[in-house]
Design a protein around this motif. Structure first.
Motif, PDB file in Angstrom:
ATOM      1  N   GLN A  33       0.826  -1.006  -0.091  1.00 17.22           N
ATOM      2  CA  GLN A  33       0.007  -0.086   0.128  1.00 17.22           C
ATOM      3  C   GLN A  33       0.900   1.304  -0.045  1.00 17.22           C
ATOM      4  OE1 GLN A  33      -3.271   0.206   2.807  1.00 17.22           O
ATOM      5  NE2 GLN A  33      -4.161  -1.615   1.703  1.00 17.22           N
ATOM      6  N   LEU A  34       0.850   1.999  -1.046  1.00 17.04           N
ATOM      7  CA  LEU A  34       1.764   3.137  -1.280  1.00 17.04           C
ATOM      8  C   LEU A  34       1.173   4.662  -1.054  1.00 17.04           C
ATOM      9  CD1 LEU A  34       4.476   4.230  -2.378  1.00 17.04           C
ATOM     10  CD2 LEU A  34       3.297   3.904  -4.906  1.00 17.04           C
ATOM     11  N   SER A  35       1.703   5.207  -0.503  1.00 12.96           N
ATOM     12  CA  SER A  35       1.373   6.618  -0.573  1.00 12.96           C
ATOM     13  C   SER A  35       2.576   7.760  -0.836  1.00 12.96           C
ATOM     14  CB  SER A  35       0.590   7.154   0.676  1.00 12.96           C
ATOM     15  OG  SER A  35       0.092   8.439   0.752  1.00 12.96           O
ATOM     16  N   ILE A  36       2.354   8.813  -1.452  1.00 10.66           N
ATOM     17  CA  ILE A  36       3.345   9.694  -1.980  1.00 10.66           C
ATOM     18  C   ILE A  36       3.135  11.007  -1.442  1.00 10.66           C
ATOM     19  CG2 ILE A  36       4.972  10.576  -3.692  1.00 10.66           C
ATOM     20  CD1 ILE A  36       4.440   7.728  -5.130  1.00 10.66           C
ATOM     21  N   SER A  37       3.917  11.825  -0.785  1.00  7.83           N
ATOM     22  CA  SER A  37       3.511  13.188  -0.549  1.00  7.83           C
ATOM     23  C   SER A  37       3.890  13.973  -1.745  1.00  7.83           C
ATOM     24  CB  SER A  37       4.300  13.435   0.789  1.00  7.83           C
ATOM     25  OG  SER A  37       5.868  13.860   0.404  1.00  7.83           O
ATOM     26  N   PRO A  38       3.546  15.161  -1.691  1.00  8.70           N
ATOM     27  CA  PRO A  38       3.811  16.068  -2.785  1.00  8.70           C
ATOM     28  C   PRO A  38       5.439  16.332  -2.848  1.00  8.70           C
ATOM     29  CG  PRO A  38       1.835  17.086  -1.726  1.00  8.70           C
ATOM     30  CD  PRO A  38       2.273  15.860  -0.828  1.00  8.70           C
ATOM     31  N   ALA A  39       6.301  16.661  -1.887  1.00  5.13           N
ATOM     32  CA  ALA A  39       7.355  16.909  -1.570  1.00  5.13           C
ATOM     33  C   ALA A  39       8.240  15.408  -2.296  1.00  5.13           C
ATOM     34  CB  ALA A  39       7.977  17.302  -0.588  1.00  5.13           C
ATOM     35  N   GLY A  40       7.678  14.468  -2.009  1.00  4.41           N
ATOM     36  CA  GLY A  40       8.038  13.212  -2.573  1.00  4.41           C
ATOM     37  C   GLY A  40       7.960  13.079  -4.090  1.00  4.41           C
ATOM     38  N   ARG A  41       6.918  13.544  -4.505  1.00  2.70           N
ATOM     39  CA  ARG A  41       6.708  13.502  -5.804  1.00  2.70           C
ATOM     40  C   ARG A  41       7.605  14.395  -6.582  1.00  2.70           C
ATOM     41  NH1 ARG A  41       2.176  17.234  -7.100  1.00  2.70           N
ATOM     42  NH2 ARG A  41       3.525  18.576  -6.185  1.00  2.70           N
ATOM     43  N   ASP A  42       7.893  15.531  -5.975  1.00  2.77           N
ATOM     44  CA  ASP A  42       9.010  16.745  -6.754  1.00  2.77           C
ATOM     45  C   ASP A  42      10.243  15.928  -6.739  1.00  2.77           C
ATOM     46  OD1 ASP A  42       6.773  18.354  -6.736  1.00  2.77           O
ATOM     47  OD2 ASP A  42       7.334  19.588  -4.994  1.00  2.77           O
ATOM     48  N   VAL A  43      10.612  15.467  -5.626  1.00  2.00           N
ATOM     49  CA  VAL A  43      12.020  14.650  -5.444  1.00  2.00           C
ATOM     50  C   VAL A  43      12.152  13.454  -6.628  1.00  2.00           C
ATOM     51  CG1 VAL A  43      13.747  13.322  -3.976  1.00  2.00           C
ATOM     52  CG2 VAL A  43      12.477  15.190  -3.043  1.00  2.00           C
ATOM     53  N   ILE A  44      11.023  12.931  -6.650  1.00  3.64           N
ATOM     54  CA  ILE A  44      11.169  11.720  -7.765  1.00  3.64           C
ATOM     55  C   ILE A  44      11.396  12.578  -9.269  1.00  3.64           C
ATOM     56  CG2 ILE A  44       9.667  10.110  -9.054  1.00  3.64           C
ATOM     57  CD1 ILE A  44       8.206   9.594  -6.463  1.00  3.64           C
ATOM     58  N   ARG A  45      10.740  13.551  -9.482  1.00  2.00           N
ATOM     59  CA  ARG A  45      10.890  14.255 -10.552  1.00  2.00           C
ATOM     60  C   ARG A  45      12.324  14.547 -10.862  1.00  2.00           C
ATOM     61  NH1 ARG A  45       7.831  18.688  -9.915  1.00  2.00           N
ATOM     62  NH2 ARG A  45       5.838  17.564 -10.653  1.00  2.00           N
ATOM     63  N   GLN A  46      13.118  15.334  -9.846  1.00  2.00           N
ATOM     64  CA  GLN A  46      14.178  15.865 -10.089  1.00  2.00           C
ATOM     65  C   GLN A  46      15.141  14.922  -9.979  1.00  2.00           C
ATOM     66  OE1 GLN A  46      15.404  17.970  -6.437  1.00  2.00           O
ATOM     67  NE2 GLN A  46      16.965  19.166  -7.558  1.00  2.00           N
ATOM     68  N   GLU A  47      15.102  13.914  -9.139  1.00  2.00           N
ATOM     69  CA  GLU A  47      16.220  12.649  -9.001  1.00  2.00           C
ATOM     70  C   GLU A  47      15.999  11.777 -10.154  1.00  2.00           C
ATOM     71  OE1 GLU A  47      17.400  13.133  -4.515  1.00  2.00           O
ATOM     72  OE2 GLU A  47      16.347  11.229  -4.958  1.00  2.00           O
ATOM     73  N   LEU A  48      14.811  11.399 -10.448  1.00  2.00           N
ATOM     74  CA  LEU A  48      14.960  10.176 -11.533  1.00  2.00           C
ATOM     75  C   LEU A  48      14.142  10.493 -12.671  1.00  2.00           C
ATOM     76  CD1 LEU A  48      13.256   7.529  -8.911  1.00  2.00           C
ATOM     77  CD2 LEU A  48      15.696   8.099  -9.534  1.00  2.00           C
ATOM     78  N   GLY A  49      13.673  11.907 -12.688  1.00  6.62           N
ATOM     79  CA  GLY A  49      13.205  12.190 -14.085  1.00  6.62           C
ATOM     80  C   GLY A  49      11.558  11.791 -14.565  1.00  6.62           C
ATOM     81  N   LEU A  50      10.991  11.322 -13.462  1.00  2.98           N
ATOM     82  CA  LEU A  50       9.649  10.504 -13.655  1.00  2.98           C
ATOM     83  C   LEU A  50       8.592  11.600 -13.338  1.00  2.98           C
ATOM     84  CD1 LEU A  50      10.553   6.969 -12.340  1.00  2.98           C
ATOM     85  CD2 LEU A  50      10.574   7.734 -14.425  1.00  2.98           C
ATOM     86  N   GLU A  51       7.735  11.709 -13.940  1.00  2.00           N
ATOM     87  CA  GLU A  51       6.356  12.496 -13.704  1.00  2.00           C
ATOM     88  C   GLU A  51       5.351  11.535 -13.091  1.00  2.00           C
ATOM     89  OE1 GLU A  51       5.963  15.630 -13.748  1.00  2.00           O
ATOM     90  OE2 GLU A  51       8.125  15.934 -14.771  1.00  2.00           O
ATOM     91  N   VAL A  52       4.949  11.822 -11.966  1.00  2.00           N
ATOM     92  CA  VAL A  52       4.327  11.099 -10.975  1.00  2.00           C
ATOM     93  C   VAL A  52       2.870  11.992 -10.582  1.00  2.00           C
ATOM     94  CG1 VAL A  52       3.439   9.693  -9.020  1.00  2.00           C
ATOM     95  CG2 VAL A  52       5.543   9.552 -10.103  1.00  2.00           C
TER      96      VAL A  52
END
Length: 199
Positions: A33-52
């Motif tokens: 069961q997964l939950s991602i915070s807005p800041a977590g989404r932003d770090v995913i974008r910055q570090e991995l280049g993925l848009e969530v």
């Protein structure tokens, strides 16, 4: 019994650890069961280049399509009606990976400003495994004190500080080291790295 593992992804550096952990859990047949915070989404974008998209989440935006046995169920970070928000919902543990300093502070204080923090509070009050994976460095006195308080409340603080003794060849070996330690805490079999003394 295959009780799901709760994963919270917050805004600390180290999104790669979260994605690799999801891959390993799914491959092992564990439901998540997964939950991602807005800041977590932003770090995913910055570090991995993925848009969530947190409002219209698609797993394939984070992980490649595979025949993994475990399923991932996503819950919005503001959804306090999610199963993981209740102590009556049984889980196999929870990991906040990476765990931001503000999330660590909320967990240490027993605050519940979002689903991830609430689920962490539930795991502590129900005496279930809660693993926090901070990556901040250097640590302030407030960080250290919050880690102490979280540990005293029952959490396991597992800093993203990979070892080098297992024959590191590239970055993936360092990522696997941390994910292996998380799996060990959850009692999940893994062969990601050699253990000390193994040949």
């Amino acid at each position: 019994m295959n009780r799901p593992i709760c994963i919270g992804v917050t805004g600390a550096s180290g999104a790669v650890y979260a994605v690799r952990l999801l891959e390993v859990l799914r491959a092992s047949g564990r439901d998540v069961q997964l939950s991602i915070s807005p800041a977590g989404r932003d770090v995913i974008r910055q570090e991995l280049g993925l848009e969530v998209d947190l409002d219209n989440f698609r797993l394939d935006s984070l992980l490649p399509t595979s025949d993994a046995r475990g399923k991932v169920e996503y819950f919005h970070w503001q959804d306090f009606m999610a199963p993981m928000a209740s102590g009556s919902f049984l889980t196999g543990g929870m990991v906040i990976c990476p765990c931001s300093g503000s999330t660590l502070s909320a967990v240490a204080a027993g605050a519940s400003g979002n689903l991830i923090q609430r689920a962490a509070e539930v795991h502590l009050k129900e005496r279930r495994k809660l693993v926090l994976v901070p990556r901040e460095t250097p640590l302030s006195l407030a960080h250290i004190d919050n880690m102490r308080r979280a540990t005293e409340a029952g959490a396991v603080v597992l800093p993203a500080s990979p070892g080098w003794y297992h024959g590191v060849r590239d970055v993936s070996d360092l990522v696997n080291f941390i994910v292996a330690r998380i799996c060990d805490q959850l009692g999940i079999e893994q062969t990601l790295t050699k253990r000390w003394g193994e040949k």
